[in-house]
Design an enzyme around this catalytic site. Structure first.
Site, mmCIF file in Angstrom:
data_model
loop_
_atom_site.group_PDB
_atom_site.id
_atom_site.type_symbol
_atom_site.label_atom_id
_atom_site.label_comp_id
_atom_site.label_asym_id
_atom_site.label_seq_id
_atom_site.Cartn_x
_atom_site.Cartn_y
_atom_site.Cartn_z
ATOM 1 N N ILE A 12 0.849 -1.207 0.000
ATOM 2 C CA ILE A 12 0.000 0.000 0.000
ATOM 3 C C ILE A 12 0.882 1.254 0.000
ATOM 4 C CG2 ILE A 12 -1.923 1.199 1.109
ATOM 5 C CD1 ILE A 12 -2.634 -1.457 2.492
ATOM 6 N N THR A 120 -6.041 -0.823 10.683
ATOM 7 C CA THR A 120 -6.804 -1.849 9.979
ATOM 8 C C THR A 120 -8.139 -2.129 10.665
ATOM 9 O OG1 THR A 120 -6.813 -4.223 9.502
ATOM 10 C CG2 THR A 120 -5.418 -3.532 11.305
ATOM 11 N N ASP A 121 -9.105 -2.635 9.889
ATOM 12 C CA ASP A 121 -10.394 -3.031 10.482
ATOM 13 C C ASP A 121 -10.241 -4.242 11.413
ATOM 14 O OD1 ASP A 121 -9.987 -5.038 8.581
ATOM 15 O OD2 ASP A 121 -11.893 -4.744 7.536
ATOM 16 N N GLU A 122 -9.098 -4.957 11.305
ATOM 17 C CA GLU A 122 -8.935 -6.173 12.128
ATOM 18 C C GLU A 122 -8.885 -5.854 13.612
ATOM 19 O OE1 GLU A 122 -6.413 -9.315 10.988
ATOM 20 O OE2 GLU A 122 -6.712 -8.980 8.850
ATOM 21 N N TYR A 144 -1.280 -10.323 15.113
ATOM 22 C CA TYR A 144 -1.154 -9.152 14.234
ATOM 23 C C TYR A 144 -2.165 -8.075 14.635
ATOM 24 C CZ TYR A 144 -2.442 -6.228 10.225
ATOM 25 O OH TYR A 144 -2.786 -5.164 9.421
ATOM 26 N N LYS A 148 -1.637 -4.213 16.129
ATOM 27 C CA LYS A 148 -2.160 -2.987 15.508
ATOM 28 C C LYS A 148 -3.077 -2.244 16.482
ATOM 29 C CE LYS A 148 -1.666 -1.714 11.787
ATOM 30 N NZ LYS A 148 -0.605 -0.895 11.123
ATOM 31 N N ASN A 174 -7.318 -4.758 1.297
ATOM 32 C CA ASN A 174 -6.890 -4.158 0.025
ATOM 33 C C ASN A 174 -6.500 -5.242 -0.976
ATOM 34 O OD1 ASN A 174 -5.391 -0.953 0.527
ATOM 35 N ND2 ASN A 174 -6.732 -1.973 1.969
HETATM 36 P P1 NAD Z 1 3.371 -4.776 3.489
HETATM 37 O O1 NAD Z 1 3.731 -5.911 4.382
HETATM 38 O O2 NAD Z 1 3.187 -4.993 2.038
HETATM 39 O O3 NAD Z 1 4.459 -3.612 3.639
HETATM 40 C C1 NAD Z 1 5.008 -3.228 4.857
HETATM 41 C C2 NAD Z 1 6.223 -2.342 4.577
HETATM 42 O O4 NAD Z 1 6.746 -1.904 5.836
HETATM 43 C C3 NAD Z 1 7.365 -3.060 3.860
HETATM 44 O O5 NAD Z 1 7.885 -2.242 2.843
HETATM 45 C C4 NAD Z 1 8.406 -3.286 4.950
HETATM 46 O O6 NAD Z 1 9.737 -3.329 4.463
HETATM 47 C C5 NAD Z 1 8.161 -2.067 5.831
HETATM 48 N N1 NAD Z 1 8.614 -2.275 7.215
HETATM 49 C C6 NAD Z 1 8.336 -3.345 8.016
HETATM 50 N N2 NAD Z 1 8.931 -3.181 9.217
HETATM 51 C C7 NAD Z 1 9.564 -1.974 9.187
HETATM 52 C C8 NAD Z 1 10.330 -1.239 10.126
HETATM 53 N N3 NAD Z 1 10.586 -1.727 11.346
HETATM 54 N N4 NAD Z 1 10.819 -0.040 9.768
HETATM 55 C C9 NAD Z 1 10.595 0.464 8.516
HETATM 56 N N5 NAD Z 1 9.887 -0.199 7.584
HETATM 57 C C10 NAD Z 1 9.368 -1.396 7.923
HETATM 58 O O7 NAD Z 1 2.071 -4.138 4.147
HETATM 59 P P2 NAD Z 1 0.795 -3.478 3.457
HETATM 60 O O8 NAD Z 1 -0.181 -4.525 3.104
HETATM 61 O O9 NAD Z 1 1.248 -2.499 2.439
HETATM 62 O O10 NAD Z 1 0.182 -2.688 4.717
HETATM 63 C C11 NAD Z 1 0.635 -1.391 5.032
HETATM 64 C C12 NAD Z 1 -0.108 -0.899 6.265
HETATM 65 O O11 NAD Z 1 -1.515 -0.897 6.008
HETATM 66 C C13 NAD Z 1 0.104 -1.790 7.497
HETATM 67 O O12 NAD Z 1 0.177 -0.950 8.621
HETATM 68 C C14 NAD Z 1 -1.170 -2.623 7.565
HETATM 69 O O13 NAD Z 1 -1.468 -2.959 8.908
HETATM 70 C C15 NAD Z 1 -2.199 -1.649 7.003
HETATM 71 N N6 NAD Z 1 -3.355 -2.260 6.328
HETATM 72 C C16 NAD Z 1 -3.177 -3.215 5.359
HETATM 73 C C17 NAD Z 1 -4.308 -3.736 4.704
HETATM 74 C C18 NAD Z 1 -4.159 -4.787 3.613
HETATM 75 O O14 NAD Z 1 -5.178 -5.312 3.168
HETATM 76 N N7 NAD Z 1 -2.967 -5.096 3.140
HETATM 77 C C19 NAD Z 1 -5.584 -3.296 5.049
HETATM 78 C C20 NAD Z 1 -5.714 -2.320 6.049
HETATM 79 C C21 NAD Z 1 -4.601 -1.800 6.680
HETATM 80 O O1 DAU Z 2 -8.749 -6.471 6.931
HETATM 81 C C1 DAU Z 2 -7.540 -5.838 6.703
HETATM 82 C C2 DAU Z 2 -6.415 -6.849 6.751
HETATM 83 O O2 DAU Z 2 -6.505 -7.618 5.560
HETATM 84 C C3 DAU Z 2 -5.039 -6.210 6.889
HETATM 85 O O3 DAU Z 2 -4.957 -5.570 8.129
HETATM 86 C C4 DAU Z 2 -3.932 -7.259 6.782
HETATM 87 O O4 DAU Z 2 -2.663 -6.626 6.772
HETATM 88 C C5 DAU Z 2 -4.118 -8.033 5.482
HETATM 89 O O5 DAU Z 2 -3.158 -9.056 5.412
HETATM 90 C C6 DAU Z 2 -5.529 -8.613 5.392
HETATM 91 O O6 DAU Z 2 -5.716 -9.658 6.382
HETATM 92 P P1 DAU Z 2 -6.507 -11.028 6.045
HETATM 93 O O7 DAU Z 2 -6.064 -12.046 6.999
HETATM 94 O O8 DAU Z 2 -7.959 -10.759 5.901
HETATM 95 O O9 DAU Z 2 -5.911 -11.272 4.554
HETATM 96 P P2 DAU Z 2 -5.369 -12.584 3.811
HETATM 97 O O10 DAU Z 2 -5.115 -12.192 2.401
HETATM 98 O O11 DAU Z 2 -4.290 -13.256 4.566
HETATM 99 O O12 DAU Z 2 -6.646 -13.539 3.850
HETATM 100 C C7 DAU Z 2 -7.903 -13.134 3.345
HETATM 101 C C8 DAU Z 2 -8.911 -14.246 3.663
HETATM 102 O O13 DAU Z 2 -8.587 -15.402 2.869
HETATM 103 C C9 DAU Z 2 -8.879 -14.720 5.106
HETATM 104 O O14 DAU Z 2 -10.204 -15.045 5.513
HETATM 105 C C10 DAU Z 2 -8.022 -15.971 5.070
HETATM 106 C C11 DAU Z 2 -8.311 -16.536 3.694
HETATM 107 N N1 DAU Z 2 -7.189 -17.258 3.042
HETATM 108 C C12 DAU Z 2 -5.977 -16.639 2.994
HETATM 109 C C13 DAU Z 2 -4.894 -17.253 2.383
HETATM 110 C C14 DAU Z 2 -3.551 -16.574 2.330
HETATM 111 C C15 DAU Z 2 -7.382 -18.498 2.483
HETATM 112 O O15 DAU Z 2 -8.515 -19.049 2.495
HETATM 113 N N2 DAU Z 2 -6.320 -19.112 1.867
HETATM 114 C C16 DAU Z 2 -5.070 -18.551 1.817
HETATM 115 O O16 DAU Z 2 -4.128 -19.195 1.287
#
Ligand code: NAD
Ligand code: DAU
Length: 341
Positions: A12, A120-122, A144, A148, A174
Site C-alpha cells: 500500500i 486496519t479493520d482487524e 497481528y 495494531k 486491500n
Molecule cells: P506490506 O507488508 O506490504 O508492507 C510493509 C512495509 O513496511 C514493507 O515495505 C516493509 O519493508 C516495511 N517495514 C516493516 N517493518 C519496518 C520497520 N521496522 N521499519 C521500517 N519499515 C518497515 O504491508 P501493506 O499490506 O502495504 O500494509 C501497510 C499498512 O496498512 C500496514 O500498517 C497494515 O497494517 C495496514 N493495512 C493493510 C491492509 C491490507 O489489506 N494489506 C488493510 C488495512 C490496513
Molecule cells: O482487513 C484488513 C487486513 O486484511 C489487513 O490488516 C492485513 O494486513 C491483510 O493481510 C488482510 O488480512 P486477512 O487475513 O484478511 O488477509 P489474507 O489475504 O491473509 O486472507 C484473506 C482471507 O482469505 C482470510 O479469511 C483468510 C483466507 N485465506 C488466505 C490465504 C492466504 C485463504 O482461504 N487461503 C489462503 O491461502
C-alpha cells in the site's frame, strides 16, 4: 509539504507514494523503509528518478534514524502485516507495530509535526452482523491485530496526553498491483497461473470487505489533508464477499484472460485446515469518510479484479523474483502439510 512515508516500499505504501507524486507534484516525498521481506524497491522503479522522491533505508524502531531528515508530516504504513506470519511468530509484530509506532509518536511529539497512522479493520475483531464504526470496541483476535490495536491505543494516548497531531485510519482488505504473493488475491492468481493448488481455509465462508488499493490511497490522502487531529476514520468499499466467491471469481477471470480451461482452474481449489482464530467476518461502515470528507471508492470490484489479474499477468518478473527465493521457505511452512493429500 515534505512528507515522510514509512513503509513506502510495501504494497500500500508504494501505491501511496506514487499517488502523492502524481496528485501533489510540488510535494517532496521521503520513502523510509527497512526493506523487510515485504519491502521492494522494484515497486517504485517508475518514480525512483523523480526529483521529488528520496529513499532512505531505516527502521522505525531506531531512535536515531530520523536525524537529518526534514519533514512536516509522517504517514505510517510500516508494519508487519500478515496474519499467518503473526501466528508463526508474534515477536516482529510487537517490535515494529507497537515499539516502532511508539518511536514515531515520540519523534512527532518532539518535532511538533503531524502523523497519519495507517491501521486496519482487524482491530475490531469479527462481527456476525452489523458494521464496525469508529466507536466499535477493539477486540483483536490475532497477534497481528492485537499489535495494531496496541499501536492505535498508543496513538490515542499521545493525542490525549501530549496533544500530538495524529489521526488513525482503519481500512478493510486491500487488493491491487504490487501486493506481496502471501496474501489471498495474489496467491490465487499466481497459483492459478502456475497450475498449483489454491488453498481455501476452513469452509471458505469467511467474509472480507474488499477495496482497491488506489481507493485506499486516495482516502488516506484526504484524511491527511482534511481530517481532524485526534480522530479515527474507517475506510471501506461496502464490498463484502465470502472468500470462496472471491476465489472462484479470480479463477474464472484468470481462465478468461489466459484462454485456459475454467474447470481445470476451478479444480485447483483445495479446502485446507483453517487458520487458528480465523475471524469470520469484517464489515466497515465508511459513513464518516463519506459524510465528513466526501470520500467514496472509484473502482468497482469487477473492474479492480480484472486490472489486478492483468497486472500480475504482465508483471511476471516482479512476482517470479519473489516466489523463487526466500518466500518459498515460508510457503512450504505454511502450506506444505496442509496441501498434502
Ligand atoms: P506490506 O507488508 O506490504 O508492507 C510493509 C512495509 O513496511 C514493507 O515495505 C516493509 O519493508 C516495511 N517495514 C516493516 N517493518 C519496518 C520497520 N521496522 N521499519 C521500517 N519499515 C518497515 O504491508 P501493506 O499490506 O502495504 O500494509 C501497510 C499498512 O496498512 C500496514 O500498517 C497494515 O497494517 C495496514 N493495512 C493493510 C491492509 C491490507 O489489506 N494489506 C488493510 C488495512 C490496513
Ligand atoms: O482487513 C484488513 C487486513 O486484511 C489487513 O490488516 C492485513 O494486513 C491483510 O493481510 C488482510 O488480512 P486477512 O487475513 O484478511 O488477509 P489474507 O489475504 O491473509 O486472507 C484473506 C482471507 O482469505 C482470510 O479469511 C483468510 C483466507 N485465506 C488466505 C490465504 C492466504 C485463504 O482461504 N487461503 C489462503 O491461502
Amino acid at each position: 509539504m515534505k512528507l515522510l512515508v514509512t513503509g513506502g516500499a510495501g504494497f500500500i505504501g508504494s501505491n501511496y507514494v506514487r499517488h502523492v507524486l502524481t496528485a501533489h507534484p510540488d510535494y517532496q516525498v521521503i520513502n523510509f523503509d527497512k526493506l523487510t521481506y515485504a519491502g521492494n524497491l522494484g515497486n517504485l522503479k517508475d518514480v525512483e528518478s523523480s526529483p521529488n522522491y528520496t529513499f532512505v533505508r531505516g527502521d522505525i524502531c531506531d531512535r536515531n534514524a530520523f536525524e537529518g531528515l526534514e519533514f512536516d508530516a509522517v504517514v505510517n504504513f510500516a508494519a508487519e502485516s500478515h496474519v499467518d506470519r503473526s501466528i508463526l511468530d508474534a515477536s516482529p509484530f510487537l517490535r515494529t507495530n507497537v515499539m516502532g509506532t511508539h518511536n514515531l509518536l515520540e519523534i512527532v511529539r518532539r518535532r511538533g509535526c503531524a502523523l497519519l497512522h495507517v491501521s486496519t479493520d482487524e482491530v475490531y475483531g469479527s462481527t456476525a452482523e452489523g458494521f464496525f464504526n469508529e466507536d466499535s470496541p477493539l477486540q483483536p483476535n490475532s497477534p497481528y491485530a492485537a499489535s495494531k490495536a496496541s499501536s492505535d491505543l498508543l496513538v490515542r494516548a499521545y493525542v490525549e496526553t501530549y496533544k500530538v497531531r495524529a489521526m488513525t485510519t482503519r481500512c478493510s482488505n486491500n487488493y491491487g498491483p504490487y501486493q506481496f504473493p502471501e496474501k489471498l488475491v495474489p496467491l490465487v492468481i499466481i497459483n492459478a497461473l502456475n497450475g498449483r493448488p489454491v488453498p481455501v481455509y476452513g469452509d471458505g465462508m469467511n467474509v472480507r470487505d474488499w477495496i482497491y488499493v488506489e481507493d485506499h490511497c486516495k482516502a488516506v490522502d484526504m484524511v491527511l489533508h482534511n481530517g481532524k487531529a485526534g480522530e479515527v476514520y474507517n475506510i471501506g468499499s461496502r464490498n463484502e464477499r465470502p472468500n470462496i466467491e472471491v476465489i472462484k471469481l479470480l479463477l474464472r477471470k484468470v481462465a478468461q484472460r489466459t484462454g485456459r480451461n475454467e474447470d481445470d482452474l476451478l479444480n485447483l481449489i483445495t479446502f485446507v485446515k483453517d487458520r487458528a482464530g480465523h475471524d469470520r467476518r469484517y464489515a466497515i461502515d465508511p459513513v464518516k469518510m463519506e459524510r465528513q470528507l466526501g470520500w467514496g471508492p472509484d473502482m468497482s470490484f469487477d473492474q479492480g479484479i480484472l486490472k489486478t489479474i492483468d497486472w500480475y499477468i504482465s508483471n511476471r518478473d516482479w512476482w517470479q523474483g519473489i516466489t523463487s527465493g526466500e518466500y518459498m521457505k515460508y510457503y512450504d511452512t505454511q502450506y506444505g502439510e496442509r496441501l498434502k493429500k
